[in-house]
Scaffold this motif. Structure first.
Motif: not given
Length: 203
Positions: A29-48
């Motif tokens: 993704f050409e990022l230096h660190e993983f942004p909070e908005d992506l982490s939040a989406v990952n969490s939402i997806y993990e909860q179905g």
């Protein structure tokens, strides 16, 4: 006295490469660190709470230079091998019928689909458990206390008669607050098959 054992899945049974997956994702993704908005989406997806199509569309919209296969490969990069001796361990426990066995995992649809296709004995593994809870199927996620309350109530369990095993400290701390016995397993130095040696004080 322990009557029920509640197991995490990743880095307890199936090996994960969390550091490698993060490094791979940042490079892709050409990022230096993983942004909070992506982490939040990952969490939402993990909860179905988001479908797989919606999840993939989100990433494709945010990284238009990538295609679906790029996203899938990056997402599943974390999943590694499932050692056979761990399957044999849980099968023996299931045969003995001494303890109620429950799996409680923060797992999403894409990951479980990958496991079904790549771990040939997945169904044999799943059949060892009295209850098998994946976060995306029950819309709950560790370390929220609600997921532990759900498991206790659903199975009519007494907290201090349960042992919860997980490799993530915040999940262990959340379970401990509910008076559930815990083992914070170190995936680099410990193996689930050593359960009755390492936690002999509980059995």
């Amino acid at each position: 006295m322990i009557k029920t054992i509640i197991f995490d899945f990743g880095d307890v049974f199936i090996n994960l490469d969390k550091e490698g997956a993060m490094k791979n994702a940042l490079n892709l993704f050409e990022l230096h660190e993983f942004p909070e908005d992506l982490s939040a989406v990952n969490s939402i997806y993990e909860q179905g709470l988001m479908t797989t199509d919606e999840f993939l569309e989100f990433y494709l919209d945010n990284f238009p230079n990538l295609d679906k296969d790029d996203i899938l490969d990056a997402w599943n990069f974390i999943l590694k091998d499932f050692p056979k001796h761990r399957l044999e361990f849980i099968q023996k426990l299931a045969e003995d019928k001494t303890y109620k066995l429950i799996l409680l995992s923060n797992t999403n649809e894409l990951h479980i689909d990958w496991i079904k296709h790549n771990v040939r004995f997945y169904e044999d593994f799943k059949s060892c458990f009295d209850a098998f809870y994946l976060s995306h199927e029950i819309n709950l996620r560790k370390p929220n206390a609600t997921i532990f309350d759900f498991v206790l109530e659903e199975n009519k369990l007494i907290a201090n008669e349960c042992l919860f095993i997980d490799d993530t400290l915040e999940n262990i701390e959340a379970a401990s607050k509910l008076e559930i016995n815990t083992w914070h397993i170190n995936e680099k130095t410990e193996d689930i098959t050593s359960l009755f040696t390492i936690k002999s004080d509980l059995f």
